[in-house]
Design a protein around this motif. Structure first.
Motif, PDB file in Angstrom:
ATOM      1  N   VAL A 369       0.877  -1.182   0.000  1.00  0.00           N
ATOM      2  CA  VAL A 369       0.000   0.000   0.000  1.00  0.00           C
ATOM      3  C   VAL A 369       0.904   1.218   0.000  1.00  0.00           C
ATOM      4  O   VAL A 369       1.842   1.305   0.800  1.00  0.00           O
ATOM      5  CB  VAL A 369      -0.889   0.037   1.263  1.00  0.00           C
ATOM      6  CG1 VAL A 369      -1.785   1.275   1.248  1.00  0.00           C
ATOM      7  CG2 VAL A 369      -1.724  -1.230   1.375  1.00  0.00           C
ATOM      8  N   ASP A 370       0.619   2.155  -0.906  1.00  0.00           N
ATOM      9  CA  ASP A 370       1.403   3.392  -0.967  1.00  0.00           C
ATOM     10  C   ASP A 370       0.478   4.565  -0.643  1.00  0.00           C
ATOM     11  O   ASP A 370      -0.572   4.735  -1.262  1.00  0.00           O
ATOM     12  CB  ASP A 370       1.994   3.558  -2.368  1.00  0.00           C
ATOM     13  CG  ASP A 370       2.897   4.772  -2.434  1.00  0.00           C
ATOM     14  OD1 ASP A 370       4.119   4.580  -2.439  1.00  0.00           O
ATOM     15  OD2 ASP A 370       2.374   5.910  -2.471  1.00  0.00           O
ATOM     16  N   VAL A 371       0.869   5.351   0.343  1.00  0.00           N
ATOM     17  CA  VAL A 371       0.064   6.522   0.721  1.00  0.00           C
ATOM     18  C   VAL A 371       0.842   7.772   0.339  1.00  0.00           C
ATOM     19  O   VAL A 371       1.784   8.181   1.030  1.00  0.00           O
ATOM     20  CB  VAL A 371      -0.239   6.524   2.241  1.00  0.00           C
ATOM     21  CG1 VAL A 371      -1.151   7.697   2.606  1.00  0.00           C
ATOM     22  CG2 VAL A 371      -0.849   5.206   2.685  1.00  0.00           C
ATOM     23  N   GLY A 372       0.493   8.333  -0.812  1.00  0.00           N
ATOM     24  CA  GLY A 372       1.072   9.603  -1.268  1.00  0.00           C
ATOM     25  C   GLY A 372       2.583   9.591  -1.392  1.00  0.00           C
ATOM     26  O   GLY A 372       3.213  10.652  -1.317  1.00  0.00           O
ATOM     27  N   GLY A 373       3.186   8.406  -1.568  1.00  0.00           N
ATOM     28  CA  GLY A 373       4.647   8.322  -1.680  1.00  0.00           C
ATOM     29  C   GLY A 373       5.346   8.565  -0.338  1.00  0.00           C
ATOM     30  O   GLY A 373       6.571   8.578  -0.279  1.00  0.00           O
ATOM     31  N   VAL A 374       4.590   8.721   0.737  1.00  0.00           N
ATOM     32  CA  VAL A 374       5.188   9.019   2.046  1.00  0.00           C
ATOM     33  C   VAL A 374       5.220   7.770   2.933  1.00  0.00           C
ATOM     34  O   VAL A 374       6.202   7.487   3.612  1.00  0.00           O
ATOM     35  CB  VAL A 374       4.399  10.157   2.755  1.00  0.00           C
ATOM     36  CG1 VAL A 374       4.870  10.365   4.178  1.00  0.00           C
ATOM     37  CG2 VAL A 374       4.506  11.439   1.942  1.00  0.00           C
ATOM     38  N   ARG A 405      -3.055  16.771  -2.879  1.00  0.00           N
ATOM     39  CA  ARG A 405      -3.891  15.559  -2.843  1.00  0.00           C
ATOM     40  C   ARG A 405      -2.992  14.385  -2.514  1.00  0.00           C
ATOM     41  O   ARG A 405      -1.779  14.430  -2.788  1.00  0.00           O
ATOM     42  CB  ARG A 405      -4.624  15.352  -4.180  1.00  0.00           C
ATOM     43  CG  ARG A 405      -3.715  15.109  -5.355  1.00  0.00           C
ATOM     44  CD  ARG A 405      -4.363  15.517  -6.648  1.00  0.00           C
ATOM     45  NE  ARG A 405      -5.320  14.556  -7.123  1.00  0.00           N
ATOM     46  CZ  ARG A 405      -5.030  13.524  -7.916  1.00  0.00           C
ATOM     47  NH1 ARG A 405      -3.778  13.275  -8.293  1.00  0.00           N
ATOM     48  NH2 ARG A 405      -5.979  12.728  -8.344  1.00  0.00           N
ATOM     49  N   ILE A 406      -3.582  13.364  -1.936  1.00  0.00           N
ATOM     50  CA  ILE A 406      -2.798  12.194  -1.536  1.00  0.00           C
ATOM     51  C   ILE A 406      -3.400  10.979  -2.233  1.00  0.00           C
ATOM     52  O   ILE A 406      -4.552  10.615  -1.963  1.00  0.00           O
ATOM     53  CB  ILE A 406      -2.867  11.992  -0.007  1.00  0.00           C
ATOM     54  CG1 ILE A 406      -2.379  13.253   0.716  1.00  0.00           C
ATOM     55  CG2 ILE A 406      -2.091  10.766   0.421  1.00  0.00           C
ATOM     56  CD1 ILE A 406      -2.861  13.351   2.153  1.00  0.00           C
ATOM     57  N   VAL A 407      -2.626  10.371  -3.134  1.00  0.00           N
ATOM     58  CA  VAL A 407      -3.130   9.189  -3.839  1.00  0.00           C
ATOM     59  C   VAL A 407      -2.779   7.954  -3.012  1.00  0.00           C
ATOM     60  O   VAL A 407      -1.638   7.773  -2.588  1.00  0.00           O
ATOM     61  CB  VAL A 407      -2.525   9.088  -5.258  1.00  0.00           C
ATOM     62  CG1 VAL A 407      -3.022   7.823  -5.966  1.00  0.00           C
ATOM     63  CG2 VAL A 407      -2.879  10.329  -6.062  1.00  0.00           C
TER      64      VAL A 407
END
Ligand SMILES: Cc1cc2nc3c(=O)[nH]c(=O)nc-3n(C[C@H](O)[C@H](O)[C@H](O)COP(=O)(O)OP(=O)(O)OC[C@H]3O[C@@H](n4cnc5c(N)ncnc54)[C@H](O)[C@@H]3O)c2cc1C
Length: 413
Positions: A369-374, A405-407
């Motif tokens: 799972v990737d949250v906004g690259g963070v 925005r956070i993808v």
């Protein structure tokens, strides 16, 4: 009509509402919980099977046992409880909440409201199944209520439509009460519920699970006499020639829950996929005095999660009532690949920490799972039945809050 002023008004006395009211009262807020039923507990009261509380209490409890523990915590908190009290209307101006109880109509003027009214079952009409409309068709929740609370059998020979955990648990309950469960039909090519429930509720009792199948027609005039089952293709279209009749006097529908938002849908923006209100990491909606928790936000599989979110919502509502929650800049969370349910819907930098919950649309192995690259988190096995939980600490939240925005996406790792 008498008017009462309170700090926090909690609507709904299930797991989410009890947790919210206890947390708000522990924060020092003058808190009232309203429940339309005569008892607290919500859906827990009719879930007499074990499987509740493994995370929260590190014990395997039944639904009523879990509700009893929560009730004790609520009593210790000092929150006031009104049962038999149904909320009829929420007026955004004020806000004001109109309530009917056996003692008549009341109006509350709270500083903050926690909406915790659970979810409702998708009804028969929503499925558009052709055929007659005989008796003997029940939603799973109604059948469970009849069986577990009122001691009544819904019928003698049953077919269950839907293999989510509720459908699986009902198959076992009916079997144990002497009902012949002819089959569980599932439209998807994989079971909707947890693997342990497929094994413990169906396989252990020899109940057939027909994947990629649905009900094409119901038969019977006064009482159900049978259904036609049909296989479906990958687009869920019936495959001609695969129809077969299954004799049964009972059809149990376990085809999904829908967050209950009827009294707030004109007041607050909803998330189109979750179908509940859009909330931030504090369970605050885009109407600042309105918080929401539990199955009315999105349908959660574990009561432990529902209780935790309730606590977060209640504590946040108490802080809002004290004027301690200034608004932040909302940054939307956007569904990327393989994300269906997603809570929260946005972050705004007001929470010190938060948890994110998401569901995948189909079983997947070896994903991340990737949250906004963070934030990136590996998930060896992801299943639609199990929500994936991602903790977001203060550092991650402050980095994410800087974005437009956070993808959020789930991809092969
Ligand atoms: C069959 C079944 C099996 C489950 N099995 C498990 C399991 O094994 N393990 C597990 O962890 N979880 C399980 N769950 C999930 C868990 O029980 C639920 O997610 C959780 O209890 C939902 O809590 P809630 O407070 O959001 O909603 P609810 O329990 O639905 O409570 C909502 C309350 O709001 C009240 N209300 C509604 N409208 C109004 C109004 N207008 N005014 C006043 N009051 C109102 C209702 O009467 C109700 O009491 C199961 C759920 C079901 C249905």
């Amino acid at each position: 009509m008498r008017t009462y002023t309170v700090d926090v008004l909690v609507v709904g006395g299930g797991a989410a509402g009890m947790a919210a009211a206890a947390a708000a009262a522990r924060e020092g807020a003058r808190t009232v919980l309203l429940e339309r039923g005569e008892r607290l507990g919500g859906v827990l009261e009719q879930c007499i099977h074990p499987g509740f509380g493994l995370h929260r209490y590190r014990e395997e409890l039944t639904g009523p046992e879990f509700a009893h523990r929560m009730r004790q915590e609520l009593d210790d908190s000092g929150a006031e409880v009104l049962t038999g009290a149904t909320v009829l209307e929420i007026l955004p101006d004020g806000p004001a909440v109109k309530v009917v109880s056996p003692k008549g109509l009341k109006k509350f003027r709270p500083r903050a409201v926690v909406w915790a009214v659970g979810a409702r079952e998708r009804p028969f009409g929503a499925l558009r199944i052709p055929g007659t409309r005989p008796s003997g068709v029940f939603t799973a929740g109604l059948a469970q209520r009849l069986l577990d609370l009122e001691g009544l059998l819904p019928g003698r020979r049953a077919v269950i439509l839907g293999s989510g955990d509720i459908g699986l648990i009902m198959a076992r309950r009916l079997h144990l009460e002497g009902v012949e469960v002819r089959a569980v039909l599932e439209i998807q090519p994989f079971p909707g519920g947890l693997t342990r429930n497929v094994v413990q509720c169906l396989r252990d009792f020899g109940i057939p699970l027909l994947l990629s199948h649905t009900v094409a027609e119901v038969h019977g005039r006064e009482r159900l006499e049978g259904i036609t089952a049909v296989r479906v293709d990958e687009h869920r279209h019936p495959i001609p020639g695969t129809e077969r009749r299954i004799e049964a006097d009972t059809l149990i529908l376990s085809v999904g829950l829908i967050p209950e938002v009827r009294l707030i849908e004109d007041t607050v923006p909803l998330d189109p996929v979750n179908r509940g209100p859009r909330v931030n990491g504090r369970l605050q909606t885009e109407v600042p005095w309105l918080f929401a928790a539990g199955n009315c936000v999105a349908v959660f599989d574990l009561v432990d999660t529902v209780a935790e979110l309730g606590e977060r919502a209640g504590a946040s509502a108490a802080r809002y009532a004290r004027g301690e929650l200034p608004p932040g800049k909302p940054v939307p969370l956007v569904r990327g690949e393989n994300v269906v349910s997603l809570v929260p819907s946005y972050l705004d930098g007001t929470a010190e920490s938060a948890r994110m919950y998401l569901r995948v649309p189909r079983p997947m192995e070896g994903v991340a799972v990737d949250v906004g690259g963070v934030v990136r988190r590996r998930v060896p096995v992801a299943r639609p039945a199990e929500m994936i939980e991602i903790p977001l600490d203060g550092d991650a939240l402050s980095e994410l809050s800087q974005k437009e925005r956070i993808v959020v996406e789930v991809k092969p790792k």
